[in-house]
Scaffold this motif. Structure first.
Motif, PDB file in Angstrom:
ATOM      1  N   MET A  11       0.497  -1.459  -0.068  1.00  0.00           N
ATOM      2  CA  MET A  11       0.267  -0.291   0.234  1.00  0.00           C
ATOM      3  C   MET A  11       1.170   1.520   0.211  1.00  0.00           C
ATOM      4  N   LYS A  12       0.588   2.554  -1.149  1.00  0.00           N
ATOM      5  CA  LYS A  12       1.778   2.948  -0.844  1.00  0.00           C
ATOM      6  C   LYS A  12       0.867   4.896  -0.482  1.00  0.00           C
ATOM      7  N   HIS A  13       2.299   5.756  -0.176  1.00  0.00           N
ATOM      8  CA  HIS A  13       1.759   6.710   0.379  1.00  0.00           C
ATOM      9  C   HIS A  13       0.604   7.247  -0.387  1.00  0.00           C
ATOM     10  N   ALA A  14      -0.860   8.144  -0.058  1.00  0.00           N
ATOM     11  CA  ALA A  14      -1.081   9.078  -0.921  1.00  0.00           C
ATOM     12  C   ALA A  14      -1.093  10.085  -1.734  1.00  0.00           C
ATOM     13  N   GLY A  15      -0.785   9.753  -3.242  1.00  0.00           N
ATOM     14  CA  GLY A  15      -0.294  10.586  -4.346  1.00  0.00           C
ATOM     15  C   GLY A  15      -1.275  11.955  -3.932  1.00  0.00           C
ATOM     16  N   GLN A  16      -0.586  12.848  -4.858  1.00  0.00           N
ATOM     17  CA  GLN A  16      -1.322  14.390  -5.231  1.00  0.00           C
ATOM     18  C   GLN A  16      -3.476  14.234  -5.523  1.00  0.00           C
ATOM     19  N   GLY A  17      -3.111  12.705  -6.388  1.00  0.00           N
ATOM     20  CA  GLY A  17      -4.611  12.984  -6.908  1.00  0.00           C
ATOM     21  C   GLY A  17      -5.852  12.170  -6.069  1.00  0.00           C
ATOM     22  N   ALA A  18      -4.881  11.312  -4.935  1.00  0.00           N
ATOM     23  CA  ALA A  18      -5.787  10.438  -4.182  1.00  0.00           C
ATOM     24  C   ALA A  18      -5.428  12.028  -2.655  1.00  0.00           C
ATOM     25  N   LEU A  19      -4.889  13.139  -2.615  1.00  0.00           N
ATOM     26  CA  LEU A  19      -5.227  13.970  -1.945  1.00  0.00           C
ATOM     27  C   LEU A  19      -6.179  15.321  -2.195  1.00  0.00           C
ATOM     28  N   ASP A  20      -5.820  15.296  -3.382  1.00  0.00           N
ATOM     29  CA  ASP A  20      -6.902  16.194  -4.136  1.00  0.00           C
ATOM     30  C   ASP A  20      -8.270  15.162  -4.119  1.00  0.00           C
ATOM     31  N   ALA A  21      -8.694  13.968  -3.901  1.00  0.00           N
ATOM     32  CA  ALA A  21     -10.031  13.563  -3.604  1.00  0.00           C
ATOM     33  C   ALA A  21      -9.975  13.971  -2.226  1.00  0.00           C
ATOM     34  N   LEU A  22      -9.130  13.773  -1.223  1.00  0.00           N
ATOM     35  CA  LEU A  22      -9.590  13.660  -0.056  1.00  0.00           C
ATOM     36  C   LEU A  22      -9.339  15.008   0.446  1.00  0.00           C
ATOM     37  N   GLU A  23      -9.160  16.446   0.160  1.00  0.00           N
ATOM     38  CA  GLU A  23      -9.686  17.279   0.195  1.00  0.00           C
ATOM     39  C   GLU A  23     -10.027  17.676   1.393  1.00  0.00           C
ATOM     40  N   PRO A  24     -11.526  17.197   1.512  1.00  0.00           N
ATOM     41  CA  PRO A  24     -12.592  17.962   1.595  1.00  0.00           C
ATOM     42  C   PRO A  24     -12.107  16.920   3.486  1.00  0.00           C
ATOM     43  N   LEU A  25     -11.802  15.888   3.325  1.00  0.00           N
ATOM     44  CA  LEU A  25     -11.803  15.670   4.777  1.00  0.00           C
ATOM     45  C   LEU A  25      -9.800  16.655   5.617  1.00  0.00           C
ATOM     46  N   LEU A  26      -9.037  16.936   4.550  1.00  0.00           N
ATOM     47  CA  LEU A  26      -8.080  17.190   4.995  1.00  0.00           C
ATOM     48  C   LEU A  26      -8.635  18.673   5.569  1.00  0.00           C
ATOM     49  N   VAL A  27      -9.130  19.789   5.179  1.00  0.00           N
ATOM     50  CA  VAL A  27     -10.071  20.490   5.261  1.00  0.00           C
ATOM     51  C   VAL A  27     -10.393  20.302   7.305  1.00  0.00           C
ATOM     52  N   GLU A  28     -11.266  19.298   7.143  1.00  0.00           N
ATOM     53  CA  GLU A  28     -11.223  19.241   8.403  1.00  0.00           C
ATOM     54  C   GLU A  28     -10.390  18.946   9.466  1.00  0.00           C
ATOM     55  N   ILE A  29     -10.006  17.959   9.082  1.00  0.00           N
ATOM     56  CA  ILE A  29      -8.102  17.726   9.808  1.00  0.00           C
ATOM     57  C   ILE A  29      -7.452  19.161  10.102  1.00  0.00           C
ATOM     58  N   ARG A  30      -7.645  20.226   9.003  1.00  0.00           N
ATOM     59  CA  ARG A  30      -6.804  21.082   9.693  1.00  0.00           C
ATOM     60  C   ARG A  30      -7.432  21.934  10.470  1.00  0.00           C
ATOM     61  N   LYS A  31      -8.778  22.047  11.252  1.00  0.00           N
ATOM     62  CA  LYS A  31      -9.034  22.274  12.426  1.00  0.00           C
ATOM     63  C   LYS A  31      -8.827  22.436  12.938  1.00  0.00           C
ATOM     64  N   GLN A  32      -7.852  21.896  13.773  1.00  0.00           N
ATOM     65  CA  GLN A  32      -7.269  20.918  14.726  1.00  0.00           C
ATOM     66  C   GLN A  32      -5.861  21.756  15.357  1.00  0.00           C
ATOM     67  N   LYS A  33      -6.197  22.428  16.355  1.00  0.00           N
ATOM     68  CA  LYS A  33      -5.256  23.675  16.621  1.00  0.00           C
ATOM     69  C   LYS A  33      -4.250  22.291  16.725  1.00  0.00           C
ATOM     70  N   ALA A  34      -3.647  21.301  17.667  1.00  0.00           N
ATOM     71  CA  ALA A  34      -3.019  20.485  17.905  1.00  0.00           C
ATOM     72  C   ALA A  34      -2.070  20.241  16.302  1.00  0.00           C
ATOM     73  N   LEU A  35      -2.651  20.007  15.626  1.00  0.00           N
ATOM     74  CA  LEU A  35      -1.757  19.416  14.707  1.00  0.00           C
ATOM     75  C   LEU A  35      -0.802  19.985  13.740  1.00  0.00           C
ATOM     76  N   LYS A  36       0.006  19.683  13.146  1.00  0.00           N
ATOM     77  CA  LYS A  36       0.724  20.613  11.668  1.00  0.00           C
ATOM     78  C   LYS A  36       0.823  19.292  10.540  1.00  0.00           C
ATOM     79  N   GLU A  37       0.320  20.166   9.430  1.00  0.00           N
ATOM     80  CA  GLU A  37       1.198  19.866   8.348  1.00  0.00           C
ATOM     81  C   GLU A  37       1.809  19.846   8.016  1.00  0.00           C
ATOM     82  N   LYS A  38       3.378  19.140   8.039  1.00  0.00           N
ATOM     83  CA  LYS A  38       4.050  19.351   7.227  1.00  0.00           C
ATOM     84  C   LYS A  38       4.622  19.286   5.961  1.00  0.00           C
ATOM     85  N   LYS A  39       3.624  18.736   5.535  1.00  0.00           N
ATOM     86  CA  LYS A  39       3.995  18.182   4.327  1.00  0.00           C
ATOM     87  C   LYS A  39       2.582  17.677   4.012  1.00  0.00           C
TER      88      LYS A  39
END
Length: 83
Positions: free
Chosen positions: A1-29
């Motif tokens: 199972m490979k790490h998600a590429g840019q296309g997969a992350l594009d599809a997951l963007e609405p989920l990433l937006v929700e996760i970014r709301k957690q102040k305790a987390l930093k998105e390094k990449k």
């Protein structure tokens, strides 16, 4: 199972937006989140779909994130673990 590429992350963007709301987390990449200096959450893509690896209280847990319910479960788990 490979790490998600840019296309997969594009599809997951609405989920990433929700996760970014957690102040305790930093998105390094894009799609790779840390809590302090410790890796906390990242995503994989596979013919079976998308998966998230999240560092739980007892180590890494892999969760499917293909449906709205699965994504809501992940967001809830992340909120609980970072509060």
């Amino acid at each position: 199972m490979k790490h998600a590429g840019q296309g997969a992350l594009d599809a997951l963007e609405p989920l990433l937006v929700e996760i970014r709301k957690q102040k305790a987390l930093k998105e390094k990449k894009r799609g790779v989140f840390y809590r302090g200096a410790t890796a906390f959450l990242h995503f994989h893509e596979d013919p079976a779909g998308f998966f998230a690896d999240v560092r739980g209280k007892s180590g890494w847990v892999r969760l499917p994130v293909n449906t709205d319910a699965e994504r809501a479960r992940l967001v809830s788990m992340v909120a609980e673990l970072t509060s």
